[in-house]
Design a protein around this motif. Structure first.
Motif, PDB file in Angstrom:
ATOM      1  N   LYS A 209       0.825  -1.195   0.000  1.00 43.47           N
ATOM      2  CA  LYS A 209       0.000   0.000   0.000  1.00 43.47           C
ATOM      3  C   LYS A 209       0.862   1.249   0.000  1.00 43.47           C
ATOM      4  O   LYS A 209       1.945   1.276   0.586  1.00 43.47           O
ATOM      5  CB  LYS A 209      -0.938   0.031   1.226  1.00 43.47           C
ATOM      6  CG  LYS A 209      -1.977   1.147   1.175  1.00 43.47           C
ATOM      7  CD  LYS A 209      -2.966   1.024   2.303  1.00 43.47           C
ATOM      8  CE  LYS A 209      -4.035   2.105   2.243  1.00 43.47           C
ATOM      9  NZ  LYS A 209      -4.827   2.045   0.997  1.00 43.47           N
ATOM     10  N   ARG A 210       0.367   2.272  -0.679  1.00 44.93           N
ATOM     11  CA  ARG A 210       0.922   3.617  -0.607  1.00 44.93           C
ATOM     12  C   ARG A 210      -0.105   4.527   0.055  1.00 44.93           C
ATOM     13  O   ARG A 210      -1.250   4.562  -0.374  1.00 44.93           O
ATOM     14  CB  ARG A 210       1.244   4.160  -2.002  1.00 44.93           C
ATOM     15  CG  ARG A 210       2.315   3.428  -2.774  1.00 44.93           C
ATOM     16  CD  ARG A 210       2.404   4.024  -4.170  1.00 44.93           C
ATOM     17  NE  ARG A 210       3.447   3.422  -4.975  1.00 44.93           N
ATOM     18  CZ  ARG A 210       3.305   2.295  -5.654  1.00 44.93           C
ATOM     19  NH1 ARG A 210       2.147   1.648  -5.630  1.00 44.93           N
ATOM     20  NH2 ARG A 210       4.308   1.821  -6.366  1.00 44.93           N
ATOM     21  N   VAL A 211       0.306   5.255   1.060  1.00 44.89           N
ATOM     22  CA  VAL A 211      -0.566   6.236   1.705  1.00 44.89           C
ATOM     23  C   VAL A 211      -0.127   7.599   1.184  1.00 44.89           C
ATOM     24  O   VAL A 211       0.842   8.184   1.657  1.00 44.89           O
ATOM     25  CB  VAL A 211      -0.471   6.175   3.235  1.00 44.89           C
ATOM     26  CG1 VAL A 211      -1.411   7.193   3.861  1.00 44.89           C
ATOM     27  CG2 VAL A 211      -0.784   4.765   3.734  1.00 44.89           C
ATOM     28  N   MET A 212      -0.823   8.089   0.180  1.00 45.71           N
ATOM     29  CA  MET A 212      -0.486   9.383  -0.407  1.00 45.71           C
ATOM     30  C   MET A 212      -1.112  10.509   0.422  1.00 45.71           C
ATOM     31  O   MET A 212      -2.148  10.332   1.062  1.00 45.71           O
ATOM     32  CB  MET A 212      -0.984   9.457  -1.847  1.00 45.71           C
ATOM     33  CG  MET A 212      -0.517   8.303  -2.729  1.00 45.71           C
ATOM     34  SD  MET A 212       1.279   8.053  -2.732  1.00 45.71           S
ATOM     35  CE  MET A 212       1.844   9.607  -3.416  1.00 45.71           C
ATOM     36  N   ASN A 213      -0.449  11.650   0.412  1.00 44.84           N
ATOM     37  CA  ASN A 213      -0.903  12.823   1.181  1.00 44.84           C
ATOM     38  C   ASN A 213      -1.080  12.493   2.665  1.00 44.84           C
ATOM     39  O   ASN A 213      -2.037  12.945   3.315  1.00 44.84           O
ATOM     40  CB  ASN A 213      -2.205  13.378   0.606  1.00 44.84           C
ATOM     41  CG  ASN A 213      -2.027  13.875  -0.815  1.00 44.84           C
ATOM     42  OD1 ASN A 213      -1.032  14.532  -1.140  1.00 44.84           O
ATOM     43  ND2 ASN A 213      -2.989  13.551  -1.679  1.00 44.84           N
ATOM     44  N   ALA A 214      -0.168  11.698   3.191  1.00 47.01           N
ATOM     45  CA  ALA A 214      -0.209  11.395   4.625  1.00 47.01           C
ATOM     46  C   ALA A 214       0.031  12.660   5.440  1.00 47.01           C
ATOM     47  O   ALA A 214      -0.488  12.807   6.545  1.00 47.01           O
ATOM     48  CB  ALA A 214       0.844  10.340   4.957  1.00 47.01           C
ATOM     49  N   HIS A 215       0.820  13.572   4.908  1.00 47.15           N
ATOM     50  CA  HIS A 215       1.049  14.888   5.499  1.00 47.15           C
ATOM     51  C   HIS A 215       0.959  15.913   4.377  1.00 47.15           C
ATOM     52  O   HIS A 215       0.781  15.560   3.201  1.00 47.15           O
ATOM     53  CB  HIS A 215       2.427  14.956   6.183  1.00 47.15           C
ATOM     54  CG  HIS A 215       2.509  14.192   7.464  1.00 47.15           C
ATOM     55  ND1 HIS A 215       2.259  14.750   8.698  1.00 47.15           N
ATOM     56  CD2 HIS A 215       2.823  12.883   7.705  1.00 47.15           C
ATOM     57  CE1 HIS A 215       2.429  13.846   9.639  1.00 47.15           C
ATOM     58  NE2 HIS A 215       2.773  12.690   9.061  1.00 47.15           N
ATOM     59  N   THR A 216       1.065  17.166   4.738  1.00 48.38           N
ATOM     60  CA  THR A 216       1.041  18.229   3.730  1.00 48.38           C
ATOM     61  C   THR A 216       2.440  18.614   3.285  1.00 48.38           C
ATOM     62  O   THR A 216       2.598  19.555   2.511  1.00 48.38           O
ATOM     63  CB  THR A 216       0.324  19.471   4.286  1.00 48.38           C
ATOM     64  OG1 THR A 216       0.985  19.924   5.469  1.00 48.38           O
ATOM     65  CG2 THR A 216      -1.125  19.147   4.603  1.00 48.38           C
ATOM     66  N   SER A 217       3.457  17.894   3.772  1.00 54.44           N
ATOM     67  CA  SER A 217       4.834  18.109   3.340  1.00 54.44           C
ATOM     68  C   SER A 217       5.579  16.781   3.483  1.00 54.44           C
ATOM     69  O   SER A 217       4.976  15.750   3.788  1.00 54.44           O
ATOM     70  CB  SER A 217       5.500  19.216   4.171  1.00 54.44           C
ATOM     71  OG  SER A 217       6.764  19.560   3.620  1.00 54.44           O
TER      72      SER A 217
END
Length: 588
Positions: free
Chosen positions: A90-98
């Protein structure tokens, strides 16, 4: 015995001898080879054509059981791998804003991440559609996460210089309960030892901070107001600063909890400035750090011992300074005696009557006060030597503060020197002319260098007396020698932190080296960490040694930024700037 014979004995359940690990582990590490390469850019096709690249891999972390691998990635993403199948799940995209900087497992199911968006996030590995909680409190990039199982507290540090502790089990309407427990200017990374008894910090000031007998619940109270940078300046300048000296108790062995220790010894050619990366030995014997020299051209990997000293280094340092000062005075006395006894030299001056005059402050012309009467009394003409901070202020303000007569010149105004409120003011030992570690009080004082020596001596004597009453027990703690091993590294991609790691048994240090990695050992035989400090050994006899290069592997097309050994098997994983992850295992 061959490796195959050893495997047969193990399969048959025969008893293993004590030397088996010394025999087998060097062969395992020396036979490590790239086994599998995962490239997030893909090789084309329908399955990868529309996929978003996660960017460079800044940090890698195995779960406690070693079956899950997480990657903190540059493009706000988290990459999750199945270690057994060696596949991304799995890829967790946009886990943070940076950018995601660091990942830390709290247990088998929960982990925390930190980012350049100044926040920390809590995640559940079973449900990754949304984060459990977002922790806000830092005012700059968060670079480190540690978890203290002893106190059940999450420990985070940021480039704002603050260390926060978070009680992850106490939820309120405003979020988790947190506390700012420490602050250090130039803070880079923090690490906890496996038993959570010590906290190690790296800084951008060329020194490391170790807190022994750590108690996170009282750390804020015990070190409230302590400024490591100011104390380090006092050490480097050898000038007594009251604001720093009043915290001398935090270095003493009498401090039962949260005792502070500075580590500042590095290799001869390594003028360490910014200490970027930090990693702890799996058994807490030592720690490895990676730093950039002051010129910015070289990087070094250094290993420092974590064992505490048997006694305070202050007294040893005092005795050493006294011995050096005594020998210096004896040499000067012998030299002056030779000059006095030299034929034709009738105008000689006693040794302890010589006193250097500060440049640009006092005229070289002799005054009426420096007469033969003073030399007959065998006294020293005291001279005030301003420190750099006072000079920076007085050069601008000295002329403006003083009342000037029409015929008074600017040069005469420079006969007055002000001591600033910080209290940084060196004094002289008038009995032997040597510098003392004491300084003036924090009150502003004026010294008239145009006055007679007796008047200046009286002013300085009153100031020293006032300061001695305020700070009767003056000490300056010295930094012990803790450097045990070192090696020089390649300095590529200067703007990125390159993280080394220990193997699970602590025998090997894997360090990024350009587009590959190096296996470094404490010996060519991959021995365990052998350094045990002998307290009867003098500090000058504790010499550091270069690390042994066991293996060098180049398997990336870009600079390696992160490395991590599995806690359960001889498996290494590395990540590079372009997003490639390489798996290494022994090839027997």
């Amino acid at each position: 015995m061959s490796f195959q014979s050893w495997l047969i004995q193990r399969e048959n359940g025969l008893l293993r001898s004590l030397g088996d690990q010394d025999f087998i582990l060097p062969r395992l590490y020396k036979s490590m080879r790239p086994l599998y390469i995962w490239n997030d850019k893909g090789t084309g096709g329908a399955r990868t054509s529309g996929r978003t690249n996660v960017g460079g891999v800044f940090n890698l972390e195995f779960s406690p059981e070693g079956n899950v691998l997480l990657g903190a990635c540059e493009k706000k993403a988290i990459a999750i791998f199945d270690v057994i199948r060696r596949q991304i799940v799995k890829r967790v995209m946009n886990a943070h804003t940076s950018s995601v900087n660091c990942i830390k497992f709290l247990n088998d199911k929960h982990f925390a991440t930190c980012s350049d968006d100044n926040t920390v996030a809590l995640w559940d590995l079973r449900y990754l559609k949304a984060k459990m909680r977002s922790l806000q409190g830092h005012s700059n990039w968060v670079k480190s996460i540690e978890y203290s199982k002893k106190d059940n507290l999450l420990v985070t540090s940021s480039f704002d210089g603050c260390i926060f502790t978070w009680d992850i089990n106490s939820y309120t309407e405003q979020g988790l309960i947190y506390q700012k427990v420490f602050h250090a200017n130039g803070l880079m990374r923090t690490r906890l030892t496996p038993d959570c008894s010590k906290l190690i910090m790296s800084t951008s000031g060329g020194y490391l901070i170790v807190i022994h007998d750590l108690d996170l619940t009282t750390l804020h109270k015990d070190l409230c107001g302590f400024r490591p940078v100011v104390y380090r300046l006092m050490q480097m300048g050898k000038q007594f600063i009251p604001q720093a000296a009043k915290f001398e108790h935090v270095f003493s062995k009498n401090q039962k909890k949260n005792r502070v220790e500075f580590v500042s010894d590095f290799p001869t050619d390594n003028d360490a400035e910014v200490i970027l990366a930090l990693e702890i030995h799996p058994k807490g014997y030592c720690y490895v750090s990676r730093n950039i020299s002051y010129d910015g051209k070289t990087e070094w990997l250094t290993v420092h011992d974590l064992e505490e000293e048997a006694e305070d280094i202050t007294e040893c340092g005092k005795k050493h300074c006294e011995d050096v000062s005594r020998r210096k005075r004896k040499r000067e006395a012998d030299t002056d005696k030779e000059e006095t006894d030299r034929p034709g030299n009738s105008n000689s001056t006693p040794a302890n009557s010589r006193q250097p005059q500060p440049a640009n402050l006092v005229s070289n012309e002799p005054t009426s006060s420096t007469s033969s009467a003073a030399r007959t009394r065998n006294t020293t003409v005291p001279t005030f030597v301003p420190d750099v901070w006072a000079a920076e202020v007085t050069v601008h303000d000295r002329y403006l503060r003083l009342p000037h007569e029409p015929d008074q010149s600017l040069i005469n105004a420079y006969n007055f020197v002000y001591a600033i409120s910080s209290g940084v003011l060196p004094t002289l030992n008038h009995n032997n002319g040597s510098h003392d570690e004491s300084s003036s009080s924090s009150d502003e004082s004026i010294f008239n260098l145009a006055a007679t020596p007796e008047e200046r001596a009286r002013q300085i004597s009153e100031l020293k007396s006032k300061f001695s009453k305020k700070y009767p027990d003056r000490k300056m703690y010295h930094n012990p020698k803790k450097l045990t091993y070192y090696t020089k590294e390649l300095n590529k991609e200067k703007g990125f932190i390159k993280e080394p790691c220990f193997s699970s048994d602590g025998r090997i240090i894997c360090s990024p080296y350009g587009n590959g990695v190096r296996f470094l050992g404490f010996s060519n035989e991959c021995s365990v960490y052998p350094y045990r400090r002998n307290h009867t050994l003098s500090q000058s006899d504790r010499n550091a040694q270069p690390l042994s290069e066991i293996l060098k592997i180049t398997a990336h097309s870009d600079v390696v930024l992160s490395t991590k050994f599995s806690p359960r098997e001889p498996l290494l994983v590395t990540g590079c700037r372009s997003g490639k992850v390489v798996w290494y295992q022994p090839k027997l």
